[in-house]
Write an enzyme that holds these catalytic residues in place. Structure first.
Site, mmCIF file in Angstrom:
data_model
loop_
_atom_site.group_PDB
_atom_site.id
_atom_site.type_symbol
_atom_site.label_atom_id
_atom_site.label_comp_id
_atom_site.label_asym_id
_atom_site.label_seq_id
_atom_site.Cartn_x
_atom_site.Cartn_y
_atom_site.Cartn_z
ATOM 1 N N SER A 113 80.838 30.327 18.969
ATOM 2 C CA SER A 113 81.408 30.469 17.662
ATOM 3 C C SER A 113 80.600 31.364 16.720
ATOM 4 C CB SER A 113 81.546 29.086 17.008
ATOM 5 O OG SER A 113 80.295 28.467 16.866
ATOM 6 N N LYS B 77 75.031 32.293 9.494
ATOM 7 C CA LYS B 77 76.363 31.818 9.863
ATOM 8 C C LYS B 77 76.924 30.961 8.734
ATOM 9 C CE LYS B 77 78.476 29.281 13.784
ATOM 10 N NZ LYS B 77 78.177 28.626 15.070
ATOM 11 N N SER C 196 77.201 28.397 21.453
ATOM 12 C CA SER C 196 77.653 29.315 20.410
ATOM 13 C C SER C 196 76.659 30.362 19.951
ATOM 14 C CB SER C 196 78.105 28.532 19.183
ATOM 15 O OG SER C 196 79.393 28.045 19.396
HETATM 16 N N1 GLN Z 1 82.663 26.841 22.519
HETATM 17 C C1 GLN Z 1 82.084 25.577 22.331
HETATM 18 C C2 GLN Z 1 82.979 24.706 21.483
HETATM 19 O O1 GLN Z 1 83.957 25.197 21.046
HETATM 20 C C3 GLN Z 1 80.719 25.688 21.729
HETATM 21 C C4 GLN Z 1 80.720 25.743 20.275
HETATM 22 C C5 GLN Z 1 79.354 25.746 19.661
HETATM 23 O O2 GLN Z 1 78.338 25.834 20.331
HETATM 24 N N2 GLN Z 1 79.349 25.578 18.348
HETATM 25 O O3 GLN Z 1 82.730 23.574 21.268
#
Ligand code: GLN
Length: 480
Positions: A156, A81, A180
């Site tokens: 994400s 990532k 995410s």
């Molecule tokens: N969707 C969640 C957020 O936007 C989780 C994001 C993540 O785990 N990096 O914070």
């Protein structure tokens, strides 16, 4: 070029390498060709083609000369990532503010994988700074779900999920601050794991919310997840939050351990936001497990509707502090027309961050500001404590908590883009594990009538990864 089977487990790759049926070079060529064939999915930010080929050739030569010297990840092709540092390679968190920035060092997790002979094929797309649940919030444009390119892959770590789903690499590294890794895994039909907070070093991971962030992995098999965890986990003097506990040989402890005690949160499965088909399939899994002699009990969890607000107060607060370093001076992008210091900050940050990231920096700054601190930040910390304690109390009586991963399958691109709160609410089932700092695994459960996969999630006590992975392997082999 010979056509290659779609590998779903490292062990099978290694069997074929040993038998001389394939070489690392052929494997890399296959994946590079898949990357080209699936370009429209937009999973990759950068492909390390020449480097991956050279590394494959070196490994093939090593196999011919000194086969005993090969590392445990020989034949594993991986992507990472765009928030995980790899020395000498770009890292941008999918943001303009880090345009042109190169990592000066590698994340500890990456170092440990390289030491076991992994081949890194590229850097994958994500929501900017890990903020999002659909991978539509990226300076490189959205990622598309390979099962239906009109739908999002989740976020994400959407690029990580699609990279594995579309057979462009065997496994991928993601990060999980509030789901995410697990939610994109569920949206793309994969296994995804978030380890216990402190199990894998965060050194070399661009911070979003430091008390929540963990590196996690997406794969087709529980076996590969276990092996990756085993290699990446453990103490690291560069990250004081890593645990000093020794790391079990997770990959050798995957045998089923007999009946389990499993709690499921009735309010989670009865929640009005949960898709009826996912609810029904989760209940049928519960019934099947019960029939096979596992103990399954409905337990109460009064905080479900408080999880999301508390999470977004705490993570935006941490993000507002973590992202202060991206000021147009130290890294990456600096606005070319700024006249003085203040204007440099203002213009670079205004242009360098997406609207969603700016929304969170503003919100985080607000909840930490004097006069509002106690009403929001302190309150959210108290809610976090309640969630931690109730979760720990459940896990003192039960081996696992079973839950859906997401209230729906992958939605259509653009569907939630104008409604940040609707997007935040989609994290309702994943955030608990991060609030409590416990490990969680998402497994593919079934395919919805709309053609999209969905998952089921297991949570366990802190540092109970060995038990969690063994049960996940059993579940995946037997029920799902
Ligand atoms: N969707 C969640 C957020 O936007 C989780 C994001 C993540 O785990 N990096 O914070």
């Amino acid at each position: 070029m010979k056509t290659m089977v779609k590998y779903t487990q490292l062990q099978r790759v290694q069997v074929d390498l040993r038998a001389g049926r394939i070489t690392c070079r052929e494997l890399v060529e296959h994946y590079l060709q898949r990357i080209e064939a699936t370009r429209e999915l937009n999973a990759y930010v950068e492909v390390y083609a020449a480097e991956a080929r050279a590394r494959a050739d070196a490994l093939d030569a090593q196999w011919a000369e000194r086969p005993d010297s090969l590392g445990r990840l020989w034949g594993m092709v991986i992507s990472h990532k765009d928030v995980i540092c790899y020395a000498g390679h770009g890292v941008s968190a999918a943001a303009k503010i880090l345009e042109g920035f190169e990592s000066l060092y590698s994340a500890t997790a990456v170092e440990r994988l390289l030491a076991e002979d992994v081949i890194i094929i590229g850097r994958v797309n994500c929501d900017q700074f890990g903020m999002g649940s659909s991978n539509e919030n990226s300076v490189y444009g959205p990622v598309r779900n390979a099962a239906d390119p009109e739908r999002v892959p989740g976020g994400s770590s959407g690029g990580s999920a699609v990279a594995v789903q579309a057979d462009t690499c065997l496994v991928s590294l993601g990060t999980d601050t509030g789901g995410s890794v697990r939610q994109p895994a569920a949206f793309c039909g994969l296994v995804g794991m978030k380890p216990t907070y402190g199990r894998i070093s965060r050194y070399g991971l661009l911070a979003y919310a430091s008390s929540f962030d963990q590196i996690g992995m997406l794969a087709h098999s529980v076996e590969d997840v276990a092996l990756l965890l085993e290699i990446m986990a453990g103490p690291d003097e560069m990250d004081a939050t890593t645990s000093q506990r020794s790391v079990p040989a997770y990959s050798e402890q995957l045998a089923h351990r007999g009946p389990a005690r499993i709690a499921y949160l009735e309010p989670a499965i009865a929640h009005p936001s949960l898709d009826p088909q996912i609810a029904a399939r989760t209940r049928s899994l519960i019934a099947a497990l019960r029939e096979d002699g596992h103990q399954l009990d409905a337990v109460d969890f009064p905080y479900l509707d408080h999880i999301i607000p508390a999470y977004y107060v705490l993570t935006t607060a941490e993000a507002s502090s973590n992202l202060a370093r991206f000021d147009g001076i130290r890294y990456g992008y600096r606005h070319p027309e700024a006249q003085d210091l203040l204007e440099t900050y203002q213009k670079s940050r205004t242009e360098g961050f997406s609207d969603e990231v700016k929304r969170r920096i503003l919100l985080g700054t607000f909840v930490l500001s004097s006069g509002y601190y106690d009403a929001y930040y302190t309150k959210a910390q108290q809610v976090r404590r309640l969630i931690q304690e109730r979760t720990a109390a459940i896990l003192a009586e039960y081996d696992f908590i079973l839950m859906p991963v997401s209230p729906s399958t992958a939605w259509k691109m653009g569907e939630k883009s104008d409604d940040p709160v609707a997007m935040y609410l989609a994290d309702i089932y994943t955030v608990q594990a991060n609030m409590a700092g416990i490990p969680a695994v998402a497994l593919p459960l079934d395919v919805h009538d709309n053609g999209m996969p969905f998952g089921v999630q297991l949570l366990a006590q802190r540092f109970a990864e060995a038990e969690l992975l063994a049960f996940a392997a059993h579940l995946k082999g037997t029920y799902v």
